[in-house]
Design a protein around this motif. Structure first.
Motif, mmCIF file in Angstrom:
data_model
loop_
_atom_site.group_PDB
_atom_site.id
_atom_site.type_symbol
_atom_site.label_atom_id
_atom_site.label_comp_id
_atom_site.label_asym_id
_atom_site.label_seq_id
_atom_site.Cartn_x
_atom_site.Cartn_y
_atom_site.Cartn_z
ATOM 1 N N LEU A 131 1.645 -4.570 0.373
ATOM 2 C CA LEU A 131 2.412 -4.749 1.738
ATOM 3 C C LEU A 131 1.781 -4.144 2.993
ATOM 4 C CD1 LEU A 131 5.773 -2.879 0.437
ATOM 5 C CD2 LEU A 131 5.177 -5.248 0.668
ATOM 6 N N ASN A 132 1.535 -4.991 3.834
ATOM 7 C CA ASN A 132 0.640 -4.847 4.814
ATOM 8 C C ASN A 132 -0.502 -4.338 4.661
ATOM 9 O OD1 ASN A 132 3.143 -5.129 6.687
ATOM 10 N ND2 ASN A 132 3.861 -3.196 5.931
ATOM 11 N N ASP A 133 -1.163 -4.993 3.742
ATOM 12 C CA ASP A 133 -2.752 -5.051 3.288
ATOM 13 C C ASP A 133 -3.001 -3.842 2.758
ATOM 14 O OD1 ASP A 133 -3.311 -7.636 4.337
ATOM 15 O OD2 ASP A 133 -3.653 -6.722 6.526
ATOM 16 N N ARG A 134 -2.083 -2.967 2.091
ATOM 17 C CA ARG A 134 -2.224 -1.805 1.544
ATOM 18 C C ARG A 134 -1.381 -1.915 0.077
ATOM 19 N NH1 ARG A 134 -3.564 3.358 4.629
ATOM 20 N NH2 ARG A 134 -3.470 3.795 2.175
ATOM 21 N N TRP A 135 -2.068 -1.420 -1.176
ATOM 22 C CA TRP A 135 -1.424 -1.390 -2.531
ATOM 23 C C TRP A 135 -0.894 -0.119 -2.594
ATOM 24 C CZ3 TRP A 135 -1.086 -5.552 -5.493
ATOM 25 C CH2 TRP A 135 -2.145 -6.842 -5.150
ATOM 26 N N LYS A 136 0.494 -0.393 -2.840
ATOM 27 C CA LYS A 136 1.227 1.048 -2.969
ATOM 28 C C LYS A 136 2.267 0.960 -4.502
ATOM 29 C CE LYS A 136 1.065 2.692 0.829
ATOM 30 N NZ LYS A 136 0.528 4.238 1.313
ATOM 31 N N ILE A 137 2.120 2.022 -5.027
ATOM 32 C CA ILE A 137 2.914 1.964 -6.231
ATOM 33 C C ILE A 137 4.359 2.245 -5.982
ATOM 34 C CG2 ILE A 137 3.288 3.500 -8.318
ATOM 35 C CD1 ILE A 137 0.559 4.692 -7.972
ATOM 36 N N VAL A 138 5.186 1.183 -6.630
ATOM 37 C CA VAL A 138 6.706 1.179 -6.587
ATOM 38 C C VAL A 138 7.207 1.590 -7.969
ATOM 39 C CG1 VAL A 138 6.464 -0.578 -4.552
ATOM 40 C CG2 VAL A 138 6.658 -1.348 -6.973
ATOM 41 N N ASN A 139 6.871 1.192 -8.980
ATOM 42 C CA ASN A 139 7.685 1.608 -10.186
ATOM 43 C C ASN A 139 6.491 2.361 -11.091
ATOM 44 O OD1 ASN A 139 10.252 0.607 -9.901
ATOM 45 N ND2 ASN A 139 9.267 -1.454 -9.983
ATOM 46 N N VAL A 140 7.036 3.466 -11.901
ATOM 47 C CA VAL A 140 6.169 3.935 -12.792
ATOM 48 C C VAL A 140 7.225 4.100 -14.092
ATOM 49 C CG1 VAL A 140 4.771 5.801 -13.494
ATOM 50 C CG2 VAL A 140 4.655 5.157 -11.189
ATOM 51 N N LEU A 141 6.858 3.650 -15.311
ATOM 52 C CA LEU A 141 7.333 4.087 -16.402
ATOM 53 C C LEU A 141 6.275 5.024 -17.488
ATOM 54 C CD1 LEU A 141 9.965 3.934 -18.380
ATOM 55 C CD2 LEU A 141 8.891 1.722 -19.357
ATOM 56 N N TRP A 142 6.684 6.103 -17.925
ATOM 57 C CA TRP A 142 5.766 6.980 -18.583
ATOM 58 C C TRP A 142 6.212 7.427 -19.709
ATOM 59 C CZ3 TRP A 142 5.579 11.951 -19.538
ATOM 60 C CH2 TRP A 142 6.676 12.877 -18.761
ATOM 61 N N GLN A 143 5.387 8.028 -20.720
ATOM 62 C CA GLN A 143 5.919 8.713 -21.724
ATOM 63 C C GLN A 143 4.708 9.435 -22.073
ATOM 64 O OE1 GLN A 143 6.517 5.600 -25.058
ATOM 65 N NE2 GLN A 143 5.148 7.314 -26.339
ATOM 66 N N PHE A 144 4.753 10.797 -22.763
ATOM 67 C CA PHE A 144 3.671 11.654 -23.499
ATOM 68 C C PHE A 144 3.286 10.868 -24.669
ATOM 69 C CE2 PHE A 144 6.271 15.024 -21.724
ATOM 70 C CZ PHE A 144 5.173 15.827 -20.906
ATOM 71 N N ASN A 145 1.853 11.223 -24.802
ATOM 72 C CA ASN A 145 1.240 10.545 -26.154
ATOM 73 C C ASN A 145 2.139 10.951 -27.175
ATOM 74 O OD1 ASN A 145 -0.691 9.508 -24.631
ATOM 75 N ND2 ASN A 145 -2.031 11.087 -25.000
#
Length: 150
Positions: A131-145
């Motif tokens: 957005l507006n020439d910048r990459w931004k994180i919008v979603n994260v799905l995570w889990q422990f190993n």
């Protein structure tokens, strides 16, 4: 006539590919957003997290309710993650200087990207938007190993 048609289709295909494809700079910027995300937690630098995350970012994981044993979806938002990055490893004891941070760009299409980040104790799958020439994180799905930690 047939050669002209093939040439025209080829030019159209390659021009579309060029317009929609990622640039080397996009790849570098996407990777940097993922690194800012994890390094902010490793190094207790909330400004790195702020740089990487869109204001409406949501981070999710599955969690187990201690009393009932039922799993549920747990969410964190950008504001909480900024506070967490400031305090989580402030004493420097949670992570080593060379803790794992492998960034794998799974897919890029025009202004969206999917990324897998392999960290010391967990993995994150991220959606990143330009957005507006910048990459931004919008979603994260995570889990422990070790999913038993959830």
């Amino acid at each position: 006539m047939k050669q002209s048609f093939i040439l025209a289709v080829s030019l159209l295909f390659f021009s579309t590919f060029y317009v929609l494809g990622q640039t080397k700079q996009d790849s570098l910027d996407i990777r940097q957003a993922a690194l800012d995300y994890i390094e902010s937690q490793y190094d207790a630098k909330p400004e790195q997290f702020e740089r990487a995350a869109h204001p409406r970012m949501v981070k999710r994981t599955f969690w187990t309710h201690k009393k009932t044993g039922k799993e549920y979806l747990r969410e964190s938002f950008r504001d909480y993650m900024i506070l967490l990055s400031e305090t989580y490893n402030k004493d420097g004891k949670r992570f080593l200087k060379n803790s794992k941070k492998e960034v794998i760009i799974l897919d890029v299409f025009d202004k969206t990207a999917s990324v897998k980040l392999i960290a010391e104790d967990w993995i994150d799958y991220m959606h990143i938007v330009k957005l507006n020439d910048r990459w931004k994180i919008v979603n994260v799905l995570w889990q422990f190993n070790d999913s038993e930690k959830h």
